[in-house]
Design an enzyme around this catalytic site. Structure first.
Site, PDB file in Angstrom:
ATOM      1  N   GLU A 162      -0.438  -9.325  -0.712  1.00 39.95           N
ATOM      2  CA  GLU A 162      -1.872  -9.593  -0.538  1.00 39.95           C
ATOM      3  C   GLU A 162      -2.614  -9.574  -1.868  1.00 39.95           C
ATOM      4  O   GLU A 162      -3.528 -10.376  -2.095  1.00 39.95           O
ATOM      5  CB  GLU A 162      -2.465  -8.574   0.435  1.00 39.95           C
ATOM      6  N   ALA A 171       0.864  -1.172   0.000  1.00 36.68           N
ATOM      7  CA  ALA A 171       0.000   0.000   0.000  1.00 36.68           C
ATOM      8  C   ALA A 171       0.907   1.229   0.000  1.00 36.68           C
ATOM      9  O   ALA A 171       2.076   1.146   0.364  1.00 36.68           O
ATOM     10  CB  ALA A 171      -0.898  -0.014   1.231  1.00 36.68           C
ATOM     11  N   GLU A 227       4.356  -5.149   7.330  1.00 38.99           N
ATOM     12  CA  GLU A 227       3.540  -4.135   8.024  1.00 38.99           C
ATOM     13  C   GLU A 227       3.969  -3.926   9.466  1.00 38.99           C
ATOM     14  O   GLU A 227       3.916  -2.810   9.993  1.00 38.99           O
ATOM     15  CB  GLU A 227       2.054  -4.533   7.982  1.00 38.99           C
ATOM     16  N   GLY A 285       0.786  -5.062   0.881  1.00 37.49           N
ATOM     17  CA  GLY A 285      -0.371  -5.135  -0.015  1.00 37.49           C
ATOM     18  C   GLY A 285      -0.041  -5.780  -1.350  1.00 37.49           C
ATOM     19  O   GLY A 285      -0.924  -6.337  -2.005  1.00 37.49           O
TER      20      GLY A 285
HETATM   21  N1  CAA Z   1       4.586   3.269  -0.511  1.00 37.46           N
HETATM   22  C1  CAA Z   1       4.981   4.455  -1.025  1.00 37.46           C
HETATM   23  N2  CAA Z   1       6.168   4.630  -1.618  1.00 37.46           N
HETATM   24  C2  CAA Z   1       6.997   3.575  -1.703  1.00 37.46           C
HETATM   25  C3  CAA Z   1       6.647   2.306  -1.196  1.00 37.46           C
HETATM   26  C4  CAA Z   1       5.370   2.180  -0.565  1.00 37.46           C
HETATM   27  N3  CAA Z   1       4.934   1.010  -0.086  1.00 37.46           N
HETATM   28  N4  CAA Z   1       7.671   1.456  -1.413  1.00 37.46           N
HETATM   29  C5  CAA Z   1       8.628   2.155  -2.049  1.00 37.46           C
HETATM   30  N5  CAA Z   1       8.216   3.436  -2.228  1.00 37.46           N
HETATM   31  C6  CAA Z   1       8.956   4.532  -2.859  1.00 37.46           C
HETATM   32  C7  CAA Z   1      10.088   5.015  -1.966  1.00 37.46           C
HETATM   33  O1  CAA Z   1       9.613   5.893  -0.992  1.00 37.46           O
HETATM   34  C8  CAA Z   1      10.981   5.692  -2.976  1.00 37.46           C
HETATM   35  O2  CAA Z   1      10.422   6.937  -3.297  1.00 37.46           O
HETATM   36  P1  CAA Z   1      11.391   8.255  -3.376  1.00 37.46           P
HETATM   37  O3  CAA Z   1      12.267   7.972  -4.559  1.00 37.46           O
HETATM   38  O4  CAA Z   1      10.417   9.359  -3.601  1.00 37.46           O
HETATM   39  O5  CAA Z   1      12.124   8.325  -2.083  1.00 37.46           O
HETATM   40  C9  CAA Z   1      10.823   4.795  -4.199  1.00 37.46           C
HETATM   41  O6  CAA Z   1       9.610   4.070  -4.021  1.00 37.46           O
HETATM   42  C10 CAA Z   1      11.964   3.791  -4.342  1.00 37.46           C
HETATM   43  O7  CAA Z   1      12.051   3.056  -3.118  1.00 37.46           O
HETATM   44  P2  CAA Z   1      13.430   2.854  -2.301  1.00 37.46           P
HETATM   45  O8  CAA Z   1      14.333   4.014  -2.523  1.00 37.46           O
HETATM   46  O9  CAA Z   1      13.094   2.526  -0.891  1.00 37.46           O
HETATM   47  O10 CAA Z   1      14.020   1.565  -3.075  1.00 37.46           O
HETATM   48  P3  CAA Z   1      15.021   0.463  -2.489  1.00 37.46           P
HETATM   49  O11 CAA Z   1      15.393  -0.375  -3.664  1.00 37.46           O
HETATM   50  O12 CAA Z   1      16.064   1.084  -1.653  1.00 37.46           O
HETATM   51  O13 CAA Z   1      14.098  -0.435  -1.471  1.00 37.46           O
HETATM   52  C11 CAA Z   1      12.139  -1.684  -0.816  1.00 37.46           C
HETATM   53  C12 CAA Z   1      13.055  -1.219  -1.953  1.00 37.46           C
HETATM   54  C13 CAA Z   1      12.890  -2.641   0.108  1.00 37.46           C
HETATM   55  C14 CAA Z   1      10.951  -2.382  -1.441  1.00 37.46           C
HETATM   56  C15 CAA Z   1      11.689  -0.454   0.018  1.00 37.46           C
HETATM   57  O14 CAA Z   1      11.179   0.537  -0.866  1.00 37.46           O
HETATM   58  C16 CAA Z   1      10.595  -0.742   1.018  1.00 37.46           C
HETATM   59  O15 CAA Z   1      10.846  -1.317   2.060  1.00 37.46           O
HETATM   60  N6  CAA Z   1       9.319  -0.332   0.733  1.00 37.46           N
HETATM   61  C17 CAA Z   1       8.216  -0.449   1.637  1.00 37.46           C
HETATM   62  C18 CAA Z   1       7.714  -1.861   1.748  1.00 37.46           C
HETATM   63  C19 CAA Z   1       6.591  -1.937   2.764  1.00 37.46           C
HETATM   64  O16 CAA Z   1       6.769  -1.698   3.950  1.00 37.46           O
HETATM   65  N7  CAA Z   1       5.383  -2.324   2.313  1.00 37.46           N
HETATM   66  C20 CAA Z   1       4.226  -2.482   3.130  1.00 37.46           C
HETATM   67  C21 CAA Z   1       3.350  -1.290   3.023  1.00 37.46           C
HETATM   68  S1  CAA Z   1       2.024  -1.308   4.207  1.00 37.46           S
HETATM   69  C22 CAA Z   1       0.813  -2.245   3.471  1.00 37.46           C
HETATM   70  O17 CAA Z   1       0.965  -2.730   2.389  1.00 37.46           O
HETATM   71  C23 CAA Z   1      -0.469  -2.396   4.274  1.00 37.46           C
HETATM   72  C24 CAA Z   1      -1.412  -3.421   3.757  1.00 37.46           C
HETATM   73  O18 CAA Z   1      -1.534  -4.495   4.284  1.00 37.46           O
HETATM   74  C25 CAA Z   1      -2.249  -3.132   2.615  1.00 37.46           C
END
Ligand code: CAA
Length: 262
Positions: A115, A69, A135, A112
């Site tokens: 999911e 998400a 999460e 998500g």
């Molecule tokens: N939401 C919004 N933006 C996101 C995102 C997310 N879930 N995941 C990545 N991005 C964005 C980053 O913020 C970044 O944006 P900027 O360039 O503006 O800073 C861009 O995508 C590239 O990401 P990274 O620089 O972090 O890339 P990386 O290769 O260093 O890392 C990653 C990759 C490990 C996937 C890391 O991005 C990450 O951990 N992302 C979040 C994963 C996460 O926690 N997901 C769960 C979300 S909560 C959820 O999904 C609830 C549910 O049950 C529905």
């Protein structure tokens, strides 16, 4: 620039029978924002209602299926807003689609994204895909069905492990656990394989395919006695279809059946 890139790109397979939906928000690692889900739901609904479409493929990019998400979109919302607006409620739309959906995961399927993959009917991944529910690292829990669907797919202990430790599950292990249907060979295109699987399903009678999907899904909701009764009744109704007569006649005549979807 004023041109607006679609967040979900809808194309067709060569035969035209398979609608392919590609998540297209690469700069945000395909984070599943509300606008993205609105577009995905619209594409799914339109494919479901289009007679020429017989199966659907949902995929992302080579390195990222979807990173979850949209954290930036949701970080400031309050409980009242989430509750009033039924936050993530729109994600349930996928489970109302009657046509079979094949998921193709390469790279990250996080939160998500994991999911969404779990919501598909048949799921393919690469050996190096990564499934995870991170999460807990954000102070929340999965909200797109992860806690419920993981338990029925991989069992309580593995589900707890994923949900409570944010463990990363590689594609190969996901295959061993039964989190996915198939793991493609290293170097093979997971989308191409998913389209092949979808074309196989697309080659069968649409009524039997719809009934098969409905019956399998009933198993997730119903106690066994009711599920068995539901299956048998649906099975019996298929004897009212021309496709059943055609399928069995073709078997006897040693020829390929021609499905009329009737
Ligand atoms: N939401 C919004 N933006 C996101 C995102 C997310 N879930 N995941 C990545 N991005 C964005 C980053 O913020 C970044 O944006 P900027 O360039 O503006 O800073 C861009 O995508 C590239 O990401 P990274 O620089 O972090 O890339 P990386 O290769 O260093 O890392 C990653 C990759 C490990 C996937 C890391 O991005 C990450 O951990 N992302 C979040 C994963 C996460 O926690 N997901 C769960 C979300 S909560 C959820 O999904 C609830 C549910 O049950 C529905």
């Amino acid at each position: 620039s004023t041109s607006i890139e679609p967040l979900v790109i809808a194309t067709r397979s060569q035969t035209g029978k398979v609608a392919i939906m590609t998540l297209n928000r690469p700069k945000a690692l395909n984070a599943l924002s509300s606008p993205l889900f609105t577009q995905l739901n619209a594409a799914l609904e339109s494919a479901d209602n289009d007679e020429s479409v017989r199966a659907i493929v949902i995929t992302g990019g080579d390195k990222v299926f979807a990173a979850g998400a949209d954290i930036k979109e949701m970080k400031d919302i309050t409980f009242s807003e989430a509750y009033k607006n039924n936050f993530l409620g729109t994600w349930s739309k996928i489970s109302t689609i009657r046509k079979p959906i094949v998921g193709a995961v390469a790279g990250y399927a996080l939160g998500g994204g994991c999911e969404l993959a779990l919501m598909t009917d048949i799921l393919l991944c690469t050996p190096t895909a990564t499934f995870s529910q991170p999460e807990i690292t954000l102070g929340i829990i999965p909200g797109g069905g992860g806690t419920q669907r993981l338990v029925s797919l991989i069992g309580k202990h593995r589900a707890m492990d994923m949900v409570l430790t944010s463990r990363k599950v590689p594609g190969k292990l996901a295959g061993e656990w039964g989190l996915v249907s198939r793991v493609v060979e290293e170097g093979e295109s997971v989308v191409a394989e998913a389209v092949k699987v979808a074309e196989t399903v697309a080659g069968y009678g649409a009524i039997a395919v719809q009934a098969g999907k409905e019956a399998v899904n009933a198993a997730l909701d119903l106690p066994l006695d009711q599920g068995l009764r539901f299956e048998r009744r649906l099975f019996q109704t298929l004897f009212a279809t021309a496709d059943q007569k055609e399928g069995m006649a073709a078997f006897g005549e040693k020829r390929k059946p021609t499905w009329g979807d009737k």
